[in-house]
Design an enzyme around this catalytic site. Structure first.
Site, PDB file in Angstrom:
ATOM      1  N   LYS A  21       0.839  -1.206   0.000  1.00 14.79           N
ATOM      2  CA  LYS A  21       0.000   0.000   0.000  1.00 14.79           C
ATOM      3  C   LYS A  21       0.876   1.258   0.000  1.00 14.79           C
ATOM      4  O   LYS A  21       0.610   2.208  -0.725  1.00 14.79           O
ATOM      5  CB  LYS A  21      -0.926   0.006   1.219  1.00 14.79           C
ATOM      6  CG  LYS A  21      -1.962   1.117   1.124  1.00 14.79           C
ATOM      7  CD  LYS A  21      -2.689   1.316   2.423  1.00 14.79           C
ATOM      8  CE  LYS A  21      -3.945   0.506   2.503  1.00 14.79           C
ATOM      9  NZ  LYS A  21      -4.768   0.880   3.661  1.00 14.79           N
ATOM     10  N   ASP A  78      -8.027   4.850   5.249  1.00 12.51           N
ATOM     11  CA  ASP A  78      -8.809   3.689   5.677  1.00 12.51           C
ATOM     12  C   ASP A  78      -9.884   3.489   4.622  1.00 12.51           C
ATOM     13  O   ASP A  78     -10.388   4.466   4.055  1.00 12.51           O
ATOM     14  CB  ASP A  78      -9.420   3.898   7.058  1.00 12.51           C
ATOM     15  CG  ASP A  78      -9.956   2.580   7.624  1.00 12.51           C
ATOM     16  OD1 ASP A  78      -9.374   1.521   7.322  1.00 12.51           O
ATOM     17  OD2 ASP A  78     -10.959   2.609   8.349  1.00 12.51           O
ATOM     18  N   SER A  79     -10.203   2.238   4.333  1.00  7.75           N
ATOM     19  CA  SER A  79     -11.123   1.999   3.234  1.00  7.75           C
ATOM     20  C   SER A  79     -11.976   0.777   3.502  1.00  7.75           C
ATOM     21  O   SER A  79     -11.711   0.010   4.445  1.00  7.75           O
ATOM     22  CB  SER A  79     -10.332   1.820   1.937  1.00  7.75           C
ATOM     23  OG  SER A  79      -9.411   0.769   2.053  1.00  7.75           O
ATOM     24  N   PHE A 161      -6.897  -7.810  -4.712  1.00  6.72           N
ATOM     25  CA  PHE A 161      -6.924  -8.405  -3.377  1.00  6.72           C
ATOM     26  C   PHE A 161      -8.314  -8.173  -2.796  1.00  6.72           C
ATOM     27  O   PHE A 161      -9.176  -7.566  -3.438  1.00  6.72           O
ATOM     28  CB  PHE A 161      -5.844  -7.766  -2.479  1.00  6.72           C
ATOM     29  CG  PHE A 161      -6.147  -6.339  -2.084  1.00  6.72           C
ATOM     30  CD1 PHE A 161      -5.912  -5.304  -2.970  1.00  6.72           C
ATOM     31  CD2 PHE A 161      -6.684  -6.031  -0.835  1.00  6.72           C
ATOM     32  CE1 PHE A 161      -6.206  -3.985  -2.620  1.00  6.72           C
ATOM     33  CE2 PHE A 161      -6.980  -4.720  -0.476  1.00  6.72           C
ATOM     34  CZ  PHE A 161      -6.743  -3.689  -1.380  1.00  6.72           C
ATOM     35  N   GLY A 162      -8.510  -8.639  -1.570  1.00  2.75           N
ATOM     36  CA  GLY A 162      -9.763  -8.369  -0.847  1.00  2.75           C
ATOM     37  C   GLY A 162     -10.993  -8.775  -1.659  1.00  2.75           C
ATOM     38  O   GLY A 162     -11.091  -9.897  -2.155  1.00  2.75           O
ATOM     39  N   LYS A 184      -6.924  -0.546 -12.683  1.00  5.96           N
ATOM     40  CA  LYS A 184      -7.613  -0.420 -11.385  1.00  5.96           C
ATOM     41  C   LYS A 184      -7.069   0.793 -10.633  1.00  5.96           C
ATOM     42  O   LYS A 184      -7.837   1.587 -10.061  1.00  5.96           O
ATOM     43  CB  LYS A 184      -7.436  -1.688 -10.542  1.00  5.96           C
ATOM     44  CG  LYS A 184      -8.135  -1.549  -9.188  1.00  5.96           C
ATOM     45  CD  LYS A 184      -7.799  -2.613  -8.169  1.00  5.96           C
ATOM     46  CE  LYS A 184      -8.163  -2.102  -6.782  1.00  5.96           C
ATOM     47  NZ  LYS A 184      -7.764  -2.978  -5.690  1.00  5.96           N
ATOM     48  N   HIS A 189     -11.130   3.865  -5.705  1.00  2.18           N
ATOM     49  CA  HIS A 189     -11.463   4.750  -4.591  1.00  2.18           C
ATOM     50  C   HIS A 189     -10.192   5.379  -4.007  1.00  2.18           C
ATOM     51  O   HIS A 189     -10.159   6.545  -3.667  1.00  2.18           O
ATOM     52  CB  HIS A 189     -12.221   3.953  -3.519  1.00  2.18           C
ATOM     53  CG  HIS A 189     -11.586   2.633  -3.171  1.00  2.18           C
ATOM     54  ND1 HIS A 189     -11.156   1.736  -4.128  1.00  2.18           N
ATOM     55  CD2 HIS A 189     -11.268   2.064  -1.974  1.00  2.18           C
ATOM     56  CE1 HIS A 189     -10.629   0.682  -3.542  1.00  2.18           C
ATOM     57  NE2 HIS A 189     -10.674   0.861  -2.230  1.00  2.18           N
TER      58      HIS A 189
HETATM   59  P1  IMP Z   1      -7.674  -0.981   4.733  1.00  2.00           P
HETATM   60  O1  IMP Z   1      -8.031   0.383   4.277  1.00  2.00           O
HETATM   61  O2  IMP Z   1      -6.317  -1.391   4.217  1.00  2.00           O
HETATM   62  O3  IMP Z   1      -7.853  -1.159   6.216  1.00  2.00           O
HETATM   63  O4  IMP Z   1      -8.671  -1.961   3.980  1.00  2.00           O
HETATM   64  C1  IMP Z   1      -9.833  -2.460   4.590  1.00  2.00           C
HETATM   65  C2  IMP Z   1     -10.382  -3.637   3.824  1.00  2.00           C
HETATM   66  O5  IMP Z   1     -11.252  -3.162   2.799  1.00  2.00           O
HETATM   67  C3  IMP Z   1      -9.378  -4.522   3.115  1.00  2.00           C
HETATM   68  O6  IMP Z   1      -8.863  -5.512   3.968  1.00  2.00           O
HETATM   69  C4  IMP Z   1     -10.224  -5.138   2.018  1.00  2.00           C
HETATM   70  O7  IMP Z   1     -10.977  -6.204   2.525  1.00  2.00           O
HETATM   71  C5  IMP Z   1     -11.175  -4.002   1.680  1.00  2.00           C
HETATM   72  N1  IMP Z   1     -10.632  -3.207   0.564  1.00  2.00           N
HETATM   73  C6  IMP Z   1     -10.148  -1.947   0.622  1.00  2.00           C
HETATM   74  N2  IMP Z   1      -9.720  -1.540  -0.594  1.00  2.00           N
HETATM   75  C7  IMP Z   1      -9.925  -2.596  -1.418  1.00  2.00           C
HETATM   76  C8  IMP Z   1      -9.677  -2.795  -2.809  1.00  2.00           C
HETATM   77  O8  IMP Z   1      -9.157  -1.941  -3.533  1.00  2.00           O
HETATM   78  N3  IMP Z   1     -10.036  -4.005  -3.294  1.00  2.00           N
HETATM   79  C9  IMP Z   1     -10.599  -4.985  -2.542  1.00  2.00           C
HETATM   80  N4  IMP Z   1     -10.839  -4.850  -1.256  1.00  2.00           N
HETATM   81  C10 IMP Z   1     -10.513  -3.654  -0.685  1.00  2.00           C
END
Ligand code: IMP
Length: 206
Positions: A21, A78-79, A161-162, A184, A189
């Protein structure tokens, strides 16, 4: 020459201990007049655990911790994924959805199980990213970016991912996991939130 230029630029600390990241954020900020460094390069630096309240509170808490550790302007994000049929869940719980210790594939399966039988028009969703910027002199600004999509009824694609394999992006007719990473990263976002953060940073150094 390059070294002297970098010393005269203010430092910008990325409040993430996730190298992937931090690299992605650094590449989106590369041309700004900052020396961009990751928090992981600062000895003893730590981040607070993510809470349940909001993306905003999590991002601000991480950026404040990084300012304290580095004494420089800090950026944190944070997302999460918000699904309309689930009232916006998993949202701020996206990383932990379905229980502790699950793989990405297991979290996707948990989400699909919750959406079983939901009609396509109720499967609308968005990824949202909130970015906090905090300066040692106390300035704080929060910006955000979002991208709209639809949750598929089965995973598609192997990239990303995710929740990427479940996130169908109608303008390109593919899930995020079926897109080239550079595509992507141009529409995500996170890219949108960082674009807004860039404007704040330009203002702060002008
Ligand atoms: P964080 O902002 O790194 O804490 O992300 C929180 C969670 O949101 C991640 O573990 C993913 O499950 C999901 N997430 C955030 N951004 C993405 C993305 O771009 N693709 C897929 N999952 C995402």
């Amino acid at each position: 020459m390059a070294r002297r230029a970098s010393r005269s630029r203010p430092r910008l600390v990325l409040a993430s201990l996730n190298p992937g990241k931090a690299r992605e954020l650094a590449s989106l900020l590369g041309d700004l007049p900052f020396e961009v460094v990751s928090l992981s390069t600062i000895p003893g630096a730590a981040l607070p655990p993510e809470g349940d309240e909001s993306y905003r509170a999590n991002a601000i808490a991480k950026a404040r911790a990084a300012v304290r550790a580095a004494g420089a302007i800090a950026m944190a994000d944070d997302s999460g994924l918000e699904v309309d049929a689930l009232g916006g869940r998993p949202g701020v719980h996206s990383a932990r959805y379905g229980g502790p210790g699950l793989s990405d594939a297991e979290r996707c399966a948990a989400l699909l199980a919750q959406l079983k039988g939901a009609a396509p028009e109720r499967r609308t969703a968005r990824f949202r990213c909130v970015v906090a910027l905090v300066a040692p002199d106390g300035r704080e600004e929060v910006v955000e970016g979002a991208v709209e999509g639809v949750i598929t009824d089965a995973p598609r694609g192997t990239g990303g991912f995710g929740y990427d394999p479940l996130f169908y992006y109608p303008p390109l007719g593919r899930t995020f996991a079926e897109l080239d990473p550079s595509v992507k990263n141009g529409i995500s976002h996170r890219a949108r939130a960082v674009a807004a953060a860039r404007e704040v940073l330009k203002r702060w150094v002008s």
